[in-house]
Design a protein around this motif. Structure first.
Motif, short mmCIF file in Angstrom:
data_model
loop_
_atom_site.label_atom_id
_atom_site.label_comp_id
_atom_site.label_asym_id
_atom_site.label_seq_id
_atom_site.Cartn_x
_atom_site.Cartn_y
_atom_site.Cartn_z
N PRO A 157 4.30 9.23 2.84
CA PRO A 157 5.57 8.91 2.17
C PRO A 157 5.72 9.67 0.85
O PRO A 157 6.82 10.08 0.48
N LEU A 158 4.61 9.90 0.17
CA LEU A 158 4.65 10.62 -1.10
C LEU A 158 5.15 12.05 -0.87
O LEU A 158 6.02 12.56 -1.59
N VAL A 167 -1.21 6.26 4.82
CA VAL A 167 -0.11 5.37 4.44
C VAL A 167 0.46 5.77 3.07
O VAL A 167 1.66 5.76 2.86
N VAL A 168 -0.42 6.14 2.15
CA VAL A 168 0.04 6.47 0.79
C VAL A 168 0.56 7.90 0.71
O VAL A 168 1.61 8.16 0.12
N MET A 219 11.53 -4.39 -7.32
CA MET A 219 10.57 -5.49 -7.44
C MET A 219 10.78 -6.24 -8.75
O MET A 219 11.14 -5.66 -9.76
N THR A 230 12.30 0.07 -5.01
CA THR A 230 11.59 -1.13 -4.60
C THR A 230 12.25 -2.41 -5.11
O THR A 230 12.09 -3.46 -4.52
N ILE A 244 0.84 -1.20 0.00
CA ILE A 244 0.00 0.00 0.00
C ILE A 244 0.88 1.25 0.00
O ILE A 244 0.69 2.18 -0.79
N ALA A 245 1.89 1.25 0.90
CA ALA A 245 2.77 2.42 1.02
C ALA A 245 3.49 2.71 -0.29
O ALA A 245 3.80 3.86 -0.60
N SER A 246 3.78 1.68 -1.06
CA SER A 246 4.59 1.88 -2.25
C SER A 246 3.75 2.04 -3.52
O SER A 246 4.29 2.09 -4.61
N ILE A 247 2.43 2.16 -3.37
CA ILE A 247 1.56 2.36 -4.53
C ILE A 247 2.06 3.50 -5.40
O ILE A 247 2.12 3.42 -6.62
N SER A 248 2.47 4.59 -4.71
CA SER A 248 2.82 5.80 -5.46
C SER A 248 4.15 5.69 -6.20
O SER A 248 4.44 6.52 -7.05
N TYR A 249 4.98 4.72 -5.88
CA TYR A 249 6.26 4.66 -6.61
C TYR A 249 6.65 3.25 -7.03
O TYR A 249 7.80 2.98 -7.31
N ASN A 250 5.71 2.36 -7.05
CA ASN A 250 6.07 0.98 -7.37
C ASN A 250 5.82 0.59 -8.82
O ASN A 250 6.14 -0.52 -9.23
N GLN A 257 8.85 12.13 0.09
CA GLN A 257 9.73 11.94 -1.06
C GLN A 257 9.88 13.22 -1.85
O GLN A 257 10.94 13.51 -2.39
#
Lengths: 143, 146
Positions: free
Chosen positions: B66-67, B62-63, B81, B79, A105-111, B70
């Motif tokens: 951090p945005l 949560v979203v 990934m 990430t 969820i936290a990384s939605i914006s940059y994943n 950054q």
């Protein structure tokens, strides 16, 4: 008040995940990879998070939540097969890609799209979980 | 790399603070899979809208934070990934089903459960870490797939 506190709690959660590097899949897989280049960071994150929570639980005794209501009481104490099988399934998925529900969820914006695919599959899994749980119980009682 | 453990500890502490705010403020347990899963269930049976709104606000925090961080810092989250979609989707399904069946994940069972000295939380944590470790041993070192 309740909504603001929810937003604040979520914001702290997301910020903590971001700062600790838990949205980086190599750090999570590095922790699980004991036969490879082992990375102990996750243990520090867990320890760092458990400490304030330990004191928070102490503070709940004999009190009520700030925004009203009641503190949660442990309802299910059973160490059943759902706990074990579910945790093992989660662990396998966690190891395969290095993401768990918070960080995804936290990384939605940059994943990028990878995170979206993961999130979509996770939501589908969550929706299917009750049926799967019933099947699991049926399977186990037969065996 | 040398300061990773320190950032882990600091970040972890902030995660714990978030959990403390959610618990002492709203009387709720901060579990990511419970919050997301609760919304999924809520869509199906249209349960309590107040709780759903609280959960949405939590996820927005949560979203968004951090945005913002950054945007104003030089640190960019990476990430790393995998881009293997089959792997991603299989893992996502396992995480989704597993966390709902076990009723928790790293934040709920790990952070909130262990700190409450809950045996369920501890056992769940031991099992998902063991399963994750075994997965890497097999899929990375055995089969070379990840």
């Amino acid at each position: 008040m309740r909504l603001f506190l929810s937003f604040l709690a979520g914001g702290l959660f997301g910020t903590g995940l971001f700062l600790s590097g838990m949205t980086d899949t190599t750090k999570v897989q590095g922790w699980l990879d004991v036969f490879g280049d082992w990375d102990p960071t996750l243990a520090f994150v867990m320890g760092g998070a458990i400490l304030p929570m330990f004191f928070a639980w102490r503070l709940t005794e004999g009190r009520k939540p700030l925004a009203g209501g009641k503190f949660p009481t442990p309802s299910n104490q059973e160490l059943d097969r759902r706990l074990i099988v579910g945790s093992a399934m989660f662990g396998i998925g966690w190891g395969l890609v290095g993401l768990c529900p918070g960080p995804v969820i936290a990384s939605i914006s940059y994943n990028g799209w990878g995170g979206v695919w993961f999130l979509a599959a996770m939501l589908a899994g969550m929706a299917a979980a009750p049926k799967f749980g019933i099947q699991l119980d049926r399977l186990m009682t037969k065996a | 790399m040398e300061t990773d453990w320190l950032w882990g500890l600091i970040g972890g502490g902030i995660i714990g603070l978030g959990g403390a705010v959610y618990l002492l403020g709203n009387g709720r347990i901060m579990g990511a899979s419970g919050i997301v899963g609760g919304l999924v269930d809520g869509l199906a049976d249209g349960s309590d809208r107040k709780i759903a709104l609280e959960r949405l606000m939590f996820l927005a925090g949560v979203v968004l934070l951090p945005l913002l961080l950054q945007r104003f810092s030089s640190t960019q989250a990476s990430t790393h990934m995998t881009d293997n979609v089959i792997l991603i989707v299989s893992a996502g399904l396992l995480v989704g089903i597993g966390t709902r069946i076990a009723n928790g994940c790293t934040s709920g069972h790990g952070v909130c459960g262990i700190s409450r000295l809950s045996l369920r939380g501890l056992i769940a944590t031991v099992f998902y870490i063991l399963a994750g470790g075994l997965t890497l041993a097999i899929f990375r070192h055995g089969l070379g797939l990840i």
